[in-house]
Design a protein around this motif. Structure first.
Motif, PDB file in Angstrom:
ATOM      1  N   GLU A 196      -4.229   0.371  -1.576  1.00  0.00           N
ATOM      2  CA  GLU A 196      -3.557  -0.885  -1.927  1.00  0.00           C
ATOM      3  C   GLU A 196      -3.181  -0.867  -3.415  1.00  0.00           C
ATOM      4  O   GLU A 196      -4.050  -0.837  -4.287  1.00  0.00           O
ATOM      5  N   ILE A 197      -1.872  -0.843  -3.676  1.00  0.00           N
ATOM      6  CA  ILE A 197      -1.380  -0.768  -5.054  1.00  0.00           C
ATOM      7  C   ILE A 197      -1.152  -2.181  -5.596  1.00  0.00           C
ATOM      8  O   ILE A 197      -1.478  -2.479  -6.741  1.00  0.00           O
ATOM      9  N   ILE A 198      -0.576  -3.058  -4.782  1.00  0.00           N
ATOM     10  CA  ILE A 198      -0.395  -4.461  -5.168  1.00  0.00           C
ATOM     11  C   ILE A 198      -1.349  -5.293  -4.318  1.00  0.00           C
ATOM     12  O   ILE A 198      -1.296  -5.252  -3.088  1.00  0.00           O
ATOM     13  N   LEU A 225      13.814  -2.363  -1.846  1.00  0.00           N
ATOM     14  CA  LEU A 225      13.838  -0.898  -1.861  1.00  0.00           C
ATOM     15  C   LEU A 225      12.507  -0.365  -1.323  1.00  0.00           C
ATOM     16  O   LEU A 225      12.361   0.806  -1.011  1.00  0.00           O
ATOM     17  N   GLU A 226      11.502  -1.242  -1.278  1.00  0.00           N
ATOM     18  CA  GLU A 226      10.212  -0.954  -0.638  1.00  0.00           C
ATOM     19  C   GLU A 226       9.883  -2.129   0.271  1.00  0.00           C
ATOM     20  O   GLU A 226      10.223  -3.271  -0.061  1.00  0.00           O
ATOM     21  N   LYS A 227       9.231  -1.844   1.365  1.00  0.00           N
ATOM     22  CA  LYS A 227       8.809  -2.911   2.292  1.00  0.00           C
ATOM     23  C   LYS A 227       7.413  -3.408   1.889  1.00  0.00           C
ATOM     24  O   LYS A 227       6.539  -2.593   1.558  1.00  0.00           O
ATOM     25  N   GLY A 242       1.906  -4.611 -18.602  1.00  0.00           N
ATOM     26  CA  GLY A 242       0.729  -3.977 -18.012  1.00  0.00           C
ATOM     27  C   GLY A 242       0.770  -2.471 -18.182  1.00  0.00           C
ATOM     28  O   GLY A 242       1.840  -1.902 -18.398  1.00  0.00           O
ATOM     29  N   PRO A 243      -0.410  -1.839 -18.065  1.00  0.00           N
ATOM     30  CA  PRO A 243      -0.462  -0.377 -18.220  1.00  0.00           C
ATOM     31  C   PRO A 243       0.366   0.339 -17.171  1.00  0.00           C
ATOM     32  O   PRO A 243       0.703  -0.242 -16.136  1.00  0.00           O
ATOM     33  N   SER A 244       0.679   1.613 -17.428  1.00  0.00           N
ATOM     34  CA  SER A 244       1.451   2.410 -16.476  1.00  0.00           C
ATOM     35  C   SER A 244       0.644   2.611 -15.192  1.00  0.00           C
ATOM     36  O   SER A 244      -0.582   2.700 -15.237  1.00  0.00           O
ATOM     37  N   GLY A 245       1.362   2.661 -14.092  1.00  0.00           N
ATOM     38  CA  GLY A 245       0.721   2.970 -12.815  1.00  0.00           C
ATOM     39  C   GLY A 245       0.023   1.788 -12.170  1.00  0.00           C
ATOM     40  O   GLY A 245      -0.733   1.956 -11.208  1.00  0.00           O
ATOM     41  N   THR A 246       0.280   0.578 -12.677  1.00  0.00           N
ATOM     42  CA  THR A 246      -0.412  -0.588 -12.105  1.00  0.00           C
ATOM     43  C   THR A 246       0.452  -1.332 -11.089  1.00  0.00           C
ATOM     44  O   THR A 246       0.047  -2.378 -10.608  1.00  0.00           O
ATOM     45  N   GLY A 247       1.659  -0.847 -10.828  1.00  0.00           N
ATOM     46  CA  GLY A 247       2.446  -1.452  -9.755  1.00  0.00           C
ATOM     47  C   GLY A 247       3.591  -2.333 -10.212  1.00  0.00           C
ATOM     48  O   GLY A 247       4.201  -3.025  -9.392  1.00  0.00           O
ATOM     49  N   LYS A 248       3.951  -2.280 -11.486  1.00  0.00           N
ATOM     50  CA  LYS A 248       5.024  -3.169 -11.980  1.00  0.00           C
ATOM     51  C   LYS A 248       6.370  -2.820 -11.326  1.00  0.00           C
ATOM     52  O   LYS A 248       7.083  -3.694 -10.847  1.00  0.00           O
ATOM     53  N   SER A 249       6.706  -1.527 -11.329  1.00  0.00           N
ATOM     54  CA  SER A 249       7.975  -1.103 -10.689  1.00  0.00           C
ATOM     55  C   SER A 249       7.947  -1.416  -9.211  1.00  0.00           C
ATOM     56  O   SER A 249       8.974  -1.808  -8.633  1.00  0.00           O
ATOM     57  N   THR A 250       6.809  -1.226  -8.597  1.00  0.00           N
ATOM     58  CA  THR A 250       6.704  -1.477  -7.151  1.00  0.00           C
ATOM     59  C   THR A 250       7.024  -2.937  -6.841  1.00  0.00           C
ATOM     60  O   THR A 250       7.698  -3.227  -5.844  1.00  0.00           O
ATOM     61  N   ILE A 251       6.585  -3.842  -7.697  1.00  0.00           N
ATOM     62  CA  ILE A 251       6.906  -5.267  -7.477  1.00  0.00           C
ATOM     63  C   ILE A 251       8.419  -5.455  -7.485  1.00  0.00           C
ATOM     64  O   ILE A 251       8.986  -6.086  -6.585  1.00  0.00           O
ATOM     65  N   GLU A 294       0.848  -1.204   0.000  1.00  0.00           N
ATOM     66  CA  GLU A 294       0.000   0.000   0.000  1.00  0.00           C
ATOM     67  C   GLU A 294       0.876   1.244   0.000  1.00  0.00           C
ATOM     68  O   GLU A 294       1.992   1.208   0.507  1.00  0.00           O
ATOM     69  N   PHE A 295       0.346   2.314  -0.570  1.00  0.00           N
ATOM     70  CA  PHE A 295       0.957   3.630  -0.381  1.00  0.00           C
ATOM     71  C   PHE A 295      -0.131   4.534   0.166  1.00  0.00           C
ATOM     72  O   PHE A 295      -1.193   4.646  -0.448  1.00  0.00           O
ATOM     73  N   ASN A 296       0.111   5.159   1.271  1.00  0.00           N
ATOM     74  CA  ASN A 296      -0.839   6.091   1.905  1.00  0.00           C
ATOM     75  C   ASN A 296      -2.250   5.499   1.986  1.00  0.00           C
ATOM     76  O   ASN A 296      -3.224   6.155   1.611  1.00  0.00           O
ATOM     77  N   GLY A 297      -2.317   4.256   2.432  1.00  0.00           N
ATOM     78  CA  GLY A 297      -3.632   3.642   2.651  1.00  0.00           C
ATOM     79  C   GLY A 297      -4.286   3.082   1.392  1.00  0.00           C
ATOM     80  O   GLY A 297      -5.353   2.484   1.462  1.00  0.00           O
TER      81      GLY A 297
END
Ligand code: ADP
Length: 252
Positions: free
Chosen positions: A17-19, A52-54, A36-45, A12-15
């Motif tokens: 849920e992104i993934i 680099l992210e918890k 997948g489209p931009s902004g769907t959480g690919k980089s976050t994975i 999640e980011f700021n409440g």
């Protein structure tokens, strides 16, 4: 053998849920592409895999070592530093915007982690850097600074840097998306070479034709969930879900 297992990943980011509950695995020597489209959480994975992210839920297992030790009151407790450092060394990362240190030469960029993280000596580090640069066709740029290289050369230097630490798996986050169109081909060719040598890779890309040629498997993500997964040629030529069809229409 699975080099990477992503199990029920949540972030999640700021409440928000992104993934939302994503699971996949990558076998030794295989390449997985994430579409997948931009902004769907690919980089976050990828950023969660690289620590680099918890994560907020699930687990990531790299070469048998688990990032999360346990859950307490539904909160993930990460494993100790020693295990996380070991995991970190198993994973190489190639960034969209190269992330080279501008004040260091290409050689210095590559040997820095070898000397300071892997504690290798100067000579051995230089030897490894040379080999990695030869592989990427950049040995003549060994003493150049990043600003003296084209975008494609910078990205090949980024790949050489990740190869030099000899990771079990390399994650690439849209490795060609900040390049001029005429420079994309040389980077894709270098990545294809790694795939043909059976380097294990997870690649986020919008290069659909390349994805089909290079990957053993693909997942298509939208709104933080896997919409479709399987062989890249099946997903790309024969998408079953509406979201996948709409996305591919834009890229083919
Ligand atoms: P993709 O790689 O699919 O384009 P990202 O993983 O970059 O998507 O981003 C997914 C969503 O998460 C986006 O809405 C983005 O704005 C948000 N996001 C990513 N990183 C952060 C962060 N550090 N803080 C807040 N929101 C973020």
């Amino acid at each position: 053998m699975n080099v990477l297992e992503v199990q029920n990943l949540k972030k999640e980011f700021n409440g928000t849920e992104i993934i939302k509950d994503i699971s996949f695995e990558v076998k030794e020597g295989e390449t997985l592409v994430i579409l997948g489209p931009s902004g769907t959480g690919k980089s976050t994975i990828l950023r969660c895999i690289n620590n680099l992210e918890k994560v907020d839920g699930g687990n990531i297992i790299v070469n048998g070592s688990s990032m999360i030790k346990e859950y307490k009151n539904s909160k993930p407790i990460y494993n100790n530093k020693e295990i996380l450092n070991k995991i970190n060394l198993e994973i190489g990362m190639v960034f969209q915007d190269f992330n080279l240190f501008p004040h260091l030469t290409i050689k210095e960029n590559i040997i820095k982690p070898l000397k300071y993280v892997l504690k290798k000596g100067k000579e051995e580090s230089e030897e490894i850097a040379k080999k990695a640069l030869e592989k990427m066709g950049l040995i003549d740029k060994i003493d150049s600074y990043p600003c003296e290289l084209s975008g494609g050369q910078k990205q090949r230097a980024g790949i050489a840097r990740s190869l030099a630490i000899n990771p079990r798996i390399i994650c690439m986050d849209e490795p060609t998306s900040s390049l001029d169109p005429e420079l994309v081909g040389e980077v894709l060719k270098a990545i294809k070479q790694l795939a043909s040598e059976r380097k294990t890779m997870v690649i986020v890309t919008h290069e659909i034709k390349f994805a089909e040629e290079v990957a053993d498997s693909a997942i298509f993500i939208a709104d933080g969930k896997i919409v479709e997964e399987g062989k890249p040629e099946d997903i790309i030529r024969n998408p079953k879900e509406q979201r996948t069809k709409e996305f591919l229409k834009r890229y083919i």
